[in-house]
Design a protein around this motif. Structure first.
Motif, PDB file in Angstrom:
ATOM      1  N   ALA A  72      43.881  -0.390  68.879  1.00  0.00           N
ATOM      2  CA  ALA A  72      44.118   0.830  69.660  1.00  0.00           C
ATOM      3  C   ALA A  72      43.331   0.817  70.967  1.00  0.00           C
ATOM      4  O   ALA A  72      43.874   1.123  72.027  1.00  0.00           O
ATOM      5  N   ILE A  73      42.062   0.450  70.897  1.00  0.00           N
ATOM      6  CA  ILE A  73      41.252   0.467  72.123  1.00  0.00           C
ATOM      7  C   ILE A  73      41.667  -0.665  73.059  1.00  0.00           C
ATOM      8  O   ILE A  73      41.690  -0.494  74.273  1.00  0.00           O
ATOM      9  N   SER A  74      42.033  -1.806  72.498  1.00  0.00           N
ATOM     10  CA  SER A  74      42.464  -2.922  73.350  1.00  0.00           C
ATOM     11  C   SER A  74      43.766  -2.595  74.074  1.00  0.00           C
ATOM     12  O   SER A  74      43.951  -2.966  75.229  1.00  0.00           O
ATOM     13  N   GLY A  75      44.664  -1.886  73.408  1.00  0.00           N
ATOM     14  CA  GLY A  75      45.946  -1.545  74.003  1.00  0.00           C
ATOM     15  C   GLY A  75      45.896  -0.372  74.968  1.00  0.00           C
ATOM     16  O   GLY A  75      46.816  -0.172  75.758  1.00  0.00           O
ATOM     17  N   SER A  76      44.828   0.391  74.918  1.00  0.00           N
ATOM     18  CA  SER A  76      44.704   1.577  75.759  1.00  0.00           C
ATOM     19  C   SER A  76      44.417   1.203  77.209  1.00  0.00           C
ATOM     20  O   SER A  76      43.643   0.292  77.487  1.00  0.00           O
ATOM     21  N   LYS A  77      45.050   1.915  78.137  1.00  0.00           N
ATOM     22  CA  LYS A  77      44.705   1.783  79.555  1.00  0.00           C
ATOM     23  C   LYS A  77      43.313   2.367  79.719  1.00  0.00           C
ATOM     24  O   LYS A  77      43.008   3.459  79.236  1.00  0.00           O
ATOM     25  N   LYS A  78      42.433   1.615  80.380  1.00  0.00           N
ATOM     26  CA  LYS A  78      41.053   2.051  80.544  1.00  0.00           C
ATOM     27  C   LYS A  78      40.718   2.182  82.020  1.00  0.00           C
ATOM     28  O   LYS A  78      41.073   1.321  82.827  1.00  0.00           O
ATOM     29  N   TYR A  79      40.036   3.275  82.352  1.00  0.00           N
ATOM     30  CA  TYR A  79      39.497   3.483  83.691  1.00  0.00           C
ATOM     31  C   TYR A  79      37.979   3.421  83.562  1.00  0.00           C
ATOM     32  O   TYR A  79      37.409   4.018  82.653  1.00  0.00           O
ATOM     33  N   VAL A  80      37.342   2.697  84.473  1.00  0.00           N
ATOM     34  CA  VAL A  80      35.908   2.484  84.396  1.00  0.00           C
ATOM     35  C   VAL A  80      35.249   3.039  85.656  1.00  0.00           C
ATOM     36  O   VAL A  80      35.577   2.616  86.772  1.00  0.00           O
ATOM     37  N   VAL A  81      34.330   3.982  85.461  1.00  0.00           N
ATOM     38  CA  VAL A  81      33.584   4.564  86.561  1.00  0.00           C
ATOM     39  C   VAL A  81      32.327   3.724  86.751  1.00  0.00           C
ATOM     40  O   VAL A  81      31.485   3.640  85.858  1.00  0.00           O
ATOM     41  N   SER A  82      32.228   3.078  87.909  1.00  0.00           N
ATOM     42  CA  SER A  82      31.070   2.223  88.168  1.00  0.00           C
ATOM     43  C   SER A  82      30.907   1.992  89.663  1.00  0.00           C
ATOM     44  O   SER A  82      31.894   1.797  90.371  1.00  0.00           O
ATOM     45  N   THR A  83      29.663   2.002  90.086  1.00  0.00           N
ATOM     46  CA  THR A  83      29.367   1.624  91.472  1.00  0.00           C
ATOM     47  C   THR A  83      28.829   0.200  91.526  1.00  0.00           C
ATOM     48  O   THR A  83      28.662  -0.345  92.614  1.00  0.00           O
ATOM     49  N   THR A  84      28.551  -0.395  90.369  1.00  0.00           N
ATOM     50  CA  THR A  84      27.953  -1.728  90.350  1.00  0.00           C
ATOM     51  C   THR A  84      28.937  -2.831  89.960  1.00  0.00           C
ATOM     52  O   THR A  84      28.776  -3.965  90.404  1.00  0.00           O
ATOM     53  N   LEU A  85      29.923  -2.534  89.155  1.00  0.00           N
ATOM     54  CA  LEU A  85      30.911  -3.553  88.797  1.00  0.00           C
ATOM     55  C   LEU A  85      31.831  -3.818  89.981  1.00  0.00           C
ATOM     56  O   LEU A  85      32.231  -2.888  90.694  1.00  0.00           O
ATOM     57  N   THR A  86      32.189  -5.077  90.171  1.00  0.00           N
ATOM     58  CA  THR A  86      33.113  -5.418  91.254  1.00  0.00           C
ATOM     59  C   THR A  86      34.529  -5.647  90.741  1.00  0.00           C
ATOM     60  O   THR A  86      35.480  -5.581  91.508  1.00  0.00           O
ATOM     61  N   GLU A  87      34.643  -5.921  89.437  1.00  0.00           N
ATOM     62  CA  GLU A  87      35.973  -6.072  88.840  1.00  0.00           C
ATOM     63  C   GLU A  87      35.891  -5.825  87.346  1.00  0.00           C
ATOM     64  O   GLU A  87      34.822  -5.930  86.738  1.00  0.00           O
ATOM     65  N   VAL A  88      37.020  -5.458  86.787  1.00  0.00           N
ATOM     66  CA  VAL A  88      37.160  -5.264  85.345  1.00  0.00           C
ATOM     67  C   VAL A  88      38.507  -5.844  84.933  1.00  0.00           C
ATOM     68  O   VAL A  88      39.395  -6.025  85.756  1.00  0.00           O
ATOM     69  N   ASP A  89      38.622  -6.149  83.667  1.00  0.00           N
ATOM     70  CA  ASP A  89      39.917  -6.553  83.119  1.00  0.00           C
ATOM     71  C   ASP A  89      40.043  -5.869  81.761  1.00  0.00           C
ATOM     72  O   ASP A  89      39.516  -4.776  81.583  1.00  0.00           O
ATOM     73  N   TRP A  90      40.694  -6.465  80.775  1.00  0.00           N
ATOM     74  CA  TRP A  90      40.890  -5.832  79.470  1.00  0.00           C
ATOM     75  C   TRP A  90      41.690  -4.533  79.629  1.00  0.00           C
ATOM     76  O   TRP A  90      41.347  -3.498  79.111  1.00  0.00           O
ATOM     77  N   ASN A  91      42.782  -4.636  80.415  1.00  0.00           N
ATOM     78  CA  ASN A  91      43.665  -3.497  80.650  1.00  0.00           C
ATOM     79  C   ASN A  91      42.913  -2.336  81.307  1.00  0.00           C
ATOM     80  O   ASN A  91      43.084  -1.181  80.933  1.00  0.00           O
ATOM     81  N   SER A  92      42.045  -2.682  82.276  1.00  0.00           N
ATOM     82  CA  SER A  92      41.162  -1.688  82.895  1.00  0.00           C
ATOM     83  C   SER A  92      41.307  -1.666  84.404  1.00  0.00           C
ATOM     84  O   SER A  92      41.759  -2.626  85.015  1.00  0.00           O
ATOM     85  N   GLU A  93      40.864  -0.539  84.963  1.00  0.00           N
ATOM     86  CA  GLU A  93      40.894  -0.341  86.412  1.00  0.00           C
ATOM     87  C   GLU A  93      39.614   0.386  86.812  1.00  0.00           C
ATOM     88  O   GLU A  93      39.182   1.311  86.118  1.00  0.00           O
ATOM     89  N   LEU A  94      39.019  -0.036  87.917  1.00  0.00           N
ATOM     90  CA  LEU A  94      37.800   0.615  88.404  1.00  0.00           C
ATOM     91  C   LEU A  94      38.112   1.928  89.102  1.00  0.00           C
ATOM     92  O   LEU A  94      39.125   2.049  89.789  1.00  0.00           O
ATOM     93  N   ILE A  95      37.236   2.894  88.931  1.00  0.00           N
ATOM     94  CA  ILE A  95      37.304   4.156  89.662  1.00  0.00           C
ATOM     95  C   ILE A  95      36.119   4.178  90.613  1.00  0.00           C
ATOM     96  O   ILE A  95      34.968   4.010  90.195  1.00  0.00           O
ATOM     97  N   ARG A  96      36.401   4.387  91.862  1.00  0.00           N
ATOM     98  CA  ARG A  96      35.367   4.463  92.897  1.00  0.00           C
ATOM     99  C   ARG A  96      35.529   5.785  93.652  1.00  0.00           C
ATOM    100  O   ARG A  96      36.543   6.444  93.553  1.00  0.00           O
ATOM    101  N   GLY A  97      34.524   6.147  94.391  1.00  0.00           N
ATOM    102  CA  GLY A  97      34.606   7.346  95.200  1.00  0.00           C
ATOM    103  C   GLY A  97      34.198   8.579  94.425  1.00  0.00           C
ATOM    104  O   GLY A  97      33.479   8.507  93.429  1.00  0.00           O
ATOM    105  N   ASP A  98      34.682   9.710  94.870  1.00  0.00           N
ATOM    106  CA  ASP A  98      34.315  10.991  94.273  1.00  0.00           C
ATOM    107  C   ASP A  98      34.880  11.114  92.853  1.00  0.00           C
ATOM    108  O   ASP A  98      36.102  11.039  92.657  1.00  0.00           O
ATOM    109  N   LEU A  99      33.991  11.286  91.884  1.00  0.00           N
ATOM    110  CA  LEU A  99      34.401  11.350  90.479  1.00  0.00           C
ATOM    111  C   LEU A  99      35.374  12.498  90.226  1.00  0.00           C
ATOM    112  O   LEU A  99      36.405  12.311  89.577  1.00  0.00           O
ATOM    113  N   GLY A 100      35.058  13.685  90.715  1.00  0.00           N
ATOM    114  CA  GLY A 100      35.917  14.845  90.476  1.00  0.00           C
ATOM    115  C   GLY A 100      37.325  14.638  91.005  1.00  0.00           C
ATOM    116  O   GLY A 100      38.311  14.916  90.308  1.00  0.00           O
TER     117      GLY A 100
END
Length: 181
Positions: A72-100
């Protein structure tokens, strides 16, 4: 609008260290249902890295009953909030900028819901009033140490219970919605 649903395992004294809770088959099936009930999840960097290390390629030492959660977790689309990571995978996407702004845009997209994990991220989202549902999976254990969830919250958040499930072994999952006064 997709609801933002926060869930966390805690001990009776409020410790949210994942090593302090009791891993059971029922708890893992319940956690898998959270990812099935939502079509995306959002994590902070620490939680994302912890989940990826444990669940991306679980080893043979993991009990067979953890497989539904792993899938279930592997198949889920994941958004990652980070100012230090430059890339993610594992069905994930980085969130940058204003969190709200970023989370409001995610909530506006069509879908079933967004699961939230982590402590710092949950605190920030609670401060912004963006969490639509809180779930506390309480384990009958006293840890006697930190971390605790929502330490430093600047305002009270009143909640009303909407569902309660007993998972056996004294573990109780209760869902709440913010109570609007």
């Amino acid at each position: 609008m997709r609801p933002l649903r926060f869930s966390i395992n805690i001990t009776l004294d409020g410790c949210c260290d994942h090593r302090a809770v009791i891993p059971t088959e029922a708890m893992h099936h319940h956690a898998a249902d959270i990812f099935v009930r939502n079509d995306a999840s959002i994590f902070g960097r620490v939680t994302y890295e912890m989940m990826e290390a444990a669940w991306r390629n679980p080893g043979p030492e993991m009990p067979a009953w953890t497989k539904p959660f792993s899938d279930a977790i592997s198949g889920s689309k994941k958004y990652v909030v980070s100012t230090t990571l430059t890339e993610v995978d594992w069905n994930s996407e980085l969130i940058r900028g204003d969190l709200g702004t970023a989370v409001r845009k995610l909530k506006e997209q069509p879908g079933k819901g967004i699961a939230v994990g982590g402590t710092k991220l949950a605190l920030a989202l609670a401060e912004l009033g963006l969490i639509d549902e809180y779930q506390f999976v309480v384990h009958p254990r006293i840890a006697g140490h930190k971390p605790t969830i929502f330490a430093g919250l600047s305002k009270l958040i009143d909640l009303k219970p909407i569902d309660r499930v007993e998972l056996g072994d004294g573990i109780v999952a209760t869902r709440y919605e913010p109570f609007k006064r």
